[in-house]
Write a protein that holds these residues in place. Structure first.
Motif, short mmCIF file in Angstrom:
data_model
loop_
_atom_site.label_atom_id
_atom_site.label_comp_id
_atom_site.label_asym_id
_atom_site.label_seq_id
_atom_site.Cartn_x
_atom_site.Cartn_y
_atom_site.Cartn_z
N VAL A 187 1.81 -20.97 -6.15
CA VAL A 187 1.78 -22.43 -6.03
C VAL A 187 0.63 -22.95 -6.90
CG1 VAL A 187 1.47 -24.39 -4.48
CG2 VAL A 187 2.68 -22.33 -3.69
N PRO A 188 0.89 -23.75 -7.93
CA PRO A 188 -0.18 -24.25 -8.80
C PRO A 188 -1.26 -24.98 -8.00
CG PRO A 188 1.96 -24.73 -9.75
CD PRO A 188 2.23 -24.22 -8.36
N GLY A 189 -2.50 -24.64 -8.29
CA GLY A 189 -3.62 -25.26 -7.61
C GLY A 189 -4.21 -24.42 -6.50
N VAL A 190 -3.47 -23.41 -6.03
CA VAL A 190 -3.98 -22.56 -4.96
C VAL A 190 -5.14 -21.70 -5.45
CG1 VAL A 190 -3.44 -20.57 -3.51
CG2 VAL A 190 -1.90 -22.52 -3.55
N SER A 191 -4.98 -21.07 -6.60
CA SER A 191 -5.95 -20.15 -7.19
C SER A 191 -5.77 -18.75 -6.62
CB SER A 191 -7.40 -20.61 -6.98
OG SER A 191 -8.31 -19.57 -7.35
N ARG A 192 -5.43 -17.81 -7.50
CA ARG A 192 -5.27 -16.42 -7.09
C ARG A 192 -6.58 -15.87 -6.53
NH1 ARG A 192 -6.48 -11.72 -8.09
NH2 ARG A 192 -7.84 -12.46 -9.74
N SER A 193 -7.66 -16.06 -7.28
CA SER A 193 -8.95 -15.58 -6.79
C SER A 193 -9.39 -16.37 -5.56
CB SER A 193 -10.01 -15.69 -7.90
OG SER A 193 -10.14 -17.03 -8.35
N GLY A 194 -9.06 -17.66 -5.53
CA GLY A 194 -9.43 -18.48 -4.38
C GLY A 194 -8.72 -18.06 -3.11
N SER A 195 -7.43 -17.76 -3.21
CA SER A 195 -6.67 -17.37 -2.02
C SER A 195 -7.11 -16.02 -1.49
CB SER A 195 -5.16 -17.36 -2.33
OG SER A 195 -4.86 -16.43 -3.35
N THR A 196 -7.34 -15.06 -2.40
CA THR A 196 -7.75 -13.73 -1.94
C THR A 196 -9.19 -13.75 -1.44
OG1 THR A 196 -8.26 -13.18 -4.27
CG2 THR A 196 -6.14 -12.47 -3.40
N LEU A 197 -10.06 -14.49 -2.11
CA LEU A 197 -11.44 -14.59 -1.66
C LEU A 197 -11.52 -15.26 -0.29
CD1 LEU A 197 -14.47 -14.21 -2.30
CD2 LEU A 197 -14.42 -16.45 -3.43
N THR A 198 -10.76 -16.34 -0.12
CA THR A 198 -10.74 -17.03 1.16
C THR A 198 -10.24 -16.12 2.28
OG1 THR A 198 -10.38 -19.18 0.09
CG2 THR A 198 -9.77 -19.00 2.41
N ALA A 199 -9.14 -15.42 2.02
CA ALA A 199 -8.58 -14.52 3.03
C ALA A 199 -9.55 -13.40 3.37
CB ALA A 199 -7.25 -13.95 2.54
N ALA A 200 -10.21 -12.84 2.35
CA ALA A 200 -11.15 -11.75 2.59
C ALA A 200 -12.35 -12.23 3.42
CB ALA A 200 -11.63 -11.18 1.26
N LEU A 201 -12.85 -13.41 3.14
CA LEU A 201 -13.96 -13.95 3.92
C LEU A 201 -13.54 -14.19 5.38
CD1 LEU A 201 -15.57 -16.50 1.42
CD2 LEU A 201 -16.40 -14.23 2.05
N LEU A 202 -12.32 -14.68 5.57
CA LEU A 202 -11.82 -14.88 6.93
C LEU A 202 -11.69 -13.55 7.67
CD1 LEU A 202 -9.05 -17.57 6.33
CD2 LEU A 202 -11.15 -17.87 7.66
N MET A 203 -11.45 -12.47 6.92
CA MET A 203 -11.32 -11.14 7.52
C MET A 203 -12.66 -10.45 7.70
SD MET A 203 -7.98 -10.04 5.26
CE MET A 203 -8.13 -8.29 5.62
N GLY A 204 -13.75 -11.12 7.32
CA GLY A 204 -15.07 -10.57 7.56
C GLY A 204 -15.67 -9.79 6.41
N TRP A 205 -15.15 -9.95 5.20
CA TRP A 205 -15.68 -9.24 4.04
C TRP A 205 -16.96 -9.90 3.54
CZ3 TRP A 205 -12.29 -6.35 0.13
CH2 TRP A 205 -11.23 -5.73 0.77
N LYS A 206 -17.81 -9.10 2.91
CA LYS A 206 -18.95 -9.64 2.19
C LYS A 206 -18.44 -10.33 0.93
CE LYS A 206 -21.96 -5.88 3.77
NZ LYS A 206 -22.77 -4.71 3.37
N ARG A 207 -19.18 -11.34 0.48
CA ARG A 207 -18.71 -12.16 -0.63
C ARG A 207 -18.48 -11.35 -1.91
NH1 ARG A 207 -23.15 -15.45 1.25
NH2 ARG A 207 -22.41 -17.13 2.62
N VAL A 208 -19.45 -10.54 -2.30
CA VAL A 208 -19.33 -9.79 -3.55
C VAL A 208 -18.18 -8.79 -3.45
CG1 VAL A 208 -20.47 -8.17 -5.11
CG2 VAL A 208 -21.74 -10.12 -4.19
N ALA A 209 -18.05 -8.12 -2.30
CA ALA A 209 -16.95 -7.17 -2.12
C ALA A 209 -15.61 -7.87 -2.21
CB ALA A 209 -17.09 -6.47 -0.77
N ALA A 210 -15.52 -9.06 -1.62
CA ALA A 210 -14.27 -9.84 -1.69
C ALA A 210 -13.94 -10.20 -3.12
CB ALA A 210 -14.40 -11.09 -0.83
N ALA A 211 -14.94 -10.61 -3.89
CA ALA A 211 -14.72 -10.98 -5.28
C ALA A 211 -14.29 -9.78 -6.11
CB ALA A 211 -15.98 -11.60 -5.87
N ARG A 212 -14.94 -8.64 -5.92
CA ARG A 212 -14.60 -7.44 -6.69
C ARG A 212 -13.18 -6.99 -6.39
NH1 ARG A 212 -19.63 -5.44 -8.81
NH2 ARG A 212 -18.65 -3.54 -9.55
#
Length: 296
Positions: A187-212
């Motif tokens: 979906v345009p505007g969602v952001s691939r990195s944004g969606s995965t980073l958001t989901a990872a943070l909600l799951m309790g990941w550290k920020r850098v680990a989520a980004a990597r």
């Protein structure tokens, strides 16, 4: 929609741009792609909005996908050591029937997490490609609304995430869940990195680990999507041939490298609130421009 006044000096639009103009546009689009692909702000949204605001028109799905190959080249080069270890660890685990080693689990998580977006992307490509390219979701207003919605979700993740888990604790189940989140990036505007980073943070990941993990997870899907669109992009009137497209891919690669390095350093010391604010402002701006354009 006519170009906004501030963009008039940069508006060289015509129906068949010459080679120099096409290369200039490709250079700009490549830089936009590279700077936004790995930040949680949606490269697709910016590749739609920026050229439209400059009066160049929508470059289209094919050009957008191929420019992303430059970003993938950058992430492969940046993480070449980790990718080698991950691949060898996965192969070793498969041969020995032991997938509990960290490298094997991480590799398998990436493979499993790639499945949802590949299935969804292939379905769109085969059955809904024309409708997807002309979808209202690719309008400035649609992108603006989605951008603000994702800003709200990222804010929620930043407020509620525990930030306890690193890549060493990644599981196949986590890879699957983040793969489902990545699928939303269609979906345009969602952001691939944004969606995965958001989901990872909600799951309790550290920020850098989520980004990597987001970087690694994007490699297979974006590569295949870009390669599938090369032929279409080469004949696109918005860039006008192989040389402009090569310029765009190269500029995307160089700017992506800089964006990756910056983001990983930034997340070591800072939260993602700056991206929440940016996405809200970006979404509001697109809605205002959309209303202004329609009223004009």
């Amino acid at each position: 929609m006519p170009p906004i006044p501030l963009a008039a000096a940069l508006n060289f639009a015509d129906s068949a741009p010459d080679l120099a103009l096409a290369c200039w546009r490709a250079l700009v689009l490549g830089i936009v792609q590279g700077l936004t692909e790995f930040l949680p702000i949606s490269s697709t949204a910016h590749l739609k909005a920026v050229p439209v605001l400059l009066g160049w028109g929508d470059p289209g799905v094919a050009v957008t996908a191929v420019l992303q190959l430059g970003s993938i080249a950058a992430v492969i080069a940046y993480f070449q050591k980790e990718l080698r270890q991950l691949s060898l660890g996965l192969l070793r685990g498969l041969r020995q029937g032991r997938l509990d080693a960290p490298e094997a689990r991480l590799g398998l998580a990436v493979v499993v997490g790639t499945v949802p977006i590949l299935v969804a992307g292939l379905t769109i490509r085969l059955f809904f490609y024309d409708a997807y390219g002309a979808s209202v979701l690719r309008s400035l207003a649609g992108i603006g609304v989605v951008s603000m919605a994702m800003a709200a979700l990222l804010a929620l993740a930043e407020r509620t995430g525990h930030r306890r888990h690193g890549l060493g604790q990644v599981s196949v189940r986590a890879g699957w869940l983040l793969g489902l989140a990545q699928m939303l990036a269609l979906v345009p505007g969602v952001s691939r990195s944004g969606s995965t980073l958001t989901a990872a943070l909600l799951m309790g990941w550290k920020r850098v680990a989520a980004a990597r993990f987001s970087f690694l997870l994007g490699i297979p899907a974006i590569t295949m999507a870009g390669l599938a669109e090369v032929k279409e992009a080469l004949t696109s009137p918005s860039l006008g041939g192989g040389l402009p497209l090569a310029v765009g891919v190269l500029s995307a690669a160089l700017s992506s490298w800089l964006a990756i390095a910056w983001l990983l350093r930034f997340l070591q010391q800072h939260s993602t609130w700056v991206f929440v604010v940016y996405r809200l402002g970006f979404g509001v701006m697109l809605l205002v421009v959309s209303v202004w354009g329609n009223s004009g």
